[in-house]
Design a protein around this motif. Structure first.
Motif, mmCIF file in Angstrom:
data_model
loop_
_atom_site.group_PDB
_atom_site.id
_atom_site.type_symbol
_atom_site.label_atom_id
_atom_site.label_comp_id
_atom_site.label_asym_id
_atom_site.label_seq_id
_atom_site.Cartn_x
_atom_site.Cartn_y
_atom_site.Cartn_z
ATOM 1 N N THR A 100 0.827 -1.202 0.000
ATOM 2 C CA THR A 100 0.000 0.000 0.000
ATOM 3 C C THR A 100 0.864 1.254 0.000
ATOM 4 O O THR A 100 0.563 2.231 -0.697
ATOM 5 N N ASN A 101 1.940 1.252 0.771
ATOM 6 C CA ASN A 101 2.864 2.387 0.765
ATOM 7 C C ASN A 101 3.398 2.653 -0.634
ATOM 8 O O ASN A 101 3.494 3.800 -1.080
ATOM 9 N N VAL A 102 3.775 1.580 -1.329
ATOM 10 C CA VAL A 102 4.330 1.730 -2.673
ATOM 11 C C VAL A 102 3.288 2.297 -3.624
ATOM 12 O O VAL A 102 3.572 3.199 -4.426
ATOM 13 N N VAL A 103 2.061 1.791 -3.558
ATOM 14 C CA VAL A 103 0.987 2.296 -4.421
ATOM 15 C C VAL A 103 0.810 3.803 -4.224
ATOM 16 O O VAL A 103 0.734 4.579 -5.182
ATOM 17 N N ILE A 104 0.753 4.232 -2.966
ATOM 18 C CA ILE A 104 0.567 5.649 -2.669
ATOM 19 C C ILE A 104 1.745 6.477 -3.167
ATOM 20 O O ILE A 104 1.573 7.590 -3.679
ATOM 21 N N ALA A 105 2.948 5.918 -3.062
ATOM 22 C CA ALA A 105 4.146 6.675 -3.397
ATOM 23 C C ALA A 105 4.369 6.841 -4.899
ATOM 24 O O ALA A 105 4.895 7.870 -5.336
ATOM 25 N N VAL A 106 3.983 5.860 -5.705
ATOM 26 C CA VAL A 106 4.392 5.900 -7.119
ATOM 27 C C VAL A 106 3.259 6.181 -8.096
ATOM 28 O O VAL A 106 3.525 6.486 -9.260
ATOM 29 N N LEU A 107 1.990 6.086 -7.657
ATOM 30 C CA LEU A 107 0.874 6.235 -8.599
ATOM 31 C C LEU A 107 0.099 7.516 -8.365
ATOM 32 O O LEU A 107 -0.207 7.870 -7.224
ATOM 33 N N ASP A 108 -0.237 8.181 -9.464
ATOM 34 C CA ASP A 108 -1.211 9.266 -9.436
ATOM 35 C C ASP A 108 -2.563 8.709 -9.861
ATOM 36 O O ASP A 108 -2.666 7.589 -10.377
ATOM 37 N N ALA A 109 -3.598 9.523 -9.688
ATOM 38 C CA ALA A 109 -4.961 9.034 -9.878
ATOM 39 C C ALA A 109 -5.242 8.553 -11.288
ATOM 40 O O ALA A 109 -6.079 7.675 -11.487
#
Length: 352
Positions: A82-91
């Protein structure tokens, strides 16, 4: 879909992805000491204790040939993802999951809003990710730009290990097109090694230093820091090393044999994949069994498995063979065999 323990009395589980053994003895001593240490009740460093991070970096250098990376300790591998998803992806970014996928990966993408477009990549007949498809899709014009590709190796839910050549090819394709390749190695040692510490909720991320700031924002927002006492327990477990683990994983070969034999007896040979890594088998249900969710509900009267639809693989069920001691696993396998056979016979009779 959730990963908690079953609540009903008398039901055996071949669903939950855990091992049946307890952690190394040093863990209990570390936890007792941590309980008396005031440091355990205070906030720790956001990215983990210095001693555990140093031990993980040493492990990555010696066992994985990874140097020059940063390490963040998390409250389990799910939080790491989840941390990685938040860190690397925009909407508006695209993210690839290969079906069958680990259901918590899908939920992390859905709940965070990162990667509004989840692109389901296909697998080959042997259930390995189709890297040729990935190369074509990354090069494709139009549609959401793919910024993240996730591979699980060994795979949850299929129990298959990907060869190094496939991983290298996927890595090269992502590098060419500016996408992050995220490799979930939760079952890295599962041919077949694990410390048996699922409930302590300690995982970690190894990542390029340039991602540190974004990951720290996510970490501080979600957990502030992983539990200090759990990290002390994890440090003690890591000190036990692979020899301790190998003594306990020998029994998994017997568990796997028991469960595979039960599936063969109920459905015939060739109806499952997996067994080369991790702790899972993906079982193909005959059409006579009906859809996998209904079949799962009917099997759950006596034994729990995971419906393949939860992993993007309708018509299958995921079976875990590591969560019960051999005696209980033998009983659960017998229930699975009887349940699958009854489902097929009832379905065949209805079609006649």
């Amino acid at each position: 879909m959730f990963s908690g323990a079953p609540r009903e009395e008398g039901i055996l589980s071949l669903a939950q992805g855990i091992v049946h053994w307890a952690p190394p003895p040093a863990v209990a001593a570390a936890v007792v000491a941590a309980a008396a240490d005031p440091e355990s009740s205070a906030y720790g460093a956001d990215d983990g204790t210095a001693e555990l991070r140093a031990a993980l970096k040493a492990k990555l250098r010696t066992e994985n040939a990874l140097d020059g990376v940063e390490v963040m300790v998390t409250a389990g591998a799910n939080q790491a993802f989840t941390n990685v998803v938040i860190a690397v992806l925009d909407a508006d970014d695209g993210a690839v999951l290969f079906s069958p996928f680990y259901f918590n990966h899908m939920m992390a993408l859905q709940m965070t809003g990162g990667g509004a477009s989840v692109i389901r990549g296909p697998v080959r007949e042997d259930f390995l990710p189709d890297v040729e498809w990935l190369e074509r899709r990354l090069a494709q014009d139009g549609g959401p730009r793919i910024r993240m590709v996730t591979l699980v190796n060994p795979c949850n839910p299929t129990g298959i290990m990907a060869p190094a050549e496939l991983l290298s090819r996927a890595s090269a394709a992502c590098a060419r097109h500016g996408a992050w390749l995220v490799v979930d190695n939760t079952y890295e040692l599962f041919s077949y090694e694990a410390y048996g510490m699922m409930g302590w909720r300690v995982g970690y991320i190894a990542y390029p230093p340039r991602l540190h700031g974004e990951l720290m924002k996510a970490q501080d927002t979600i957990a502030i820091c992983p539990a200090v006492a759990s990290q002390k327990a994890a440090f003690a477990a890591a000190g036990a090393g692979a020899p301790w683990v190998k003594e306990r994983v020998a029994g998994l070969s017997e568990n796997k044999r028991i469960v595979c034999a039960a599936i063969d007896a109920a459905l015939g040979e060739g109806q499952y994949v997996g067994g080369s890594g991790a702790i899972y088998l993906m079982v193909r249900l005959p059409s006579a069994c009906g859809d996998d969710i209904r079949a799962d509900l009917e099997l759950a009267i006596q034994v729990c498995v995971i419906p393949g639809s939860a992993c993007g693989a309708p018509g299958t069920v995921r079976v875990c063979y590591a969560n019960l001691v051999p005696e209980r696993c033998r009983e659960a396998a017998a229930r699975l065999q009887a349940g699958l056979r009854e489902l097929c016979e009832r379905g065949a009779a209805a079609l006649a």
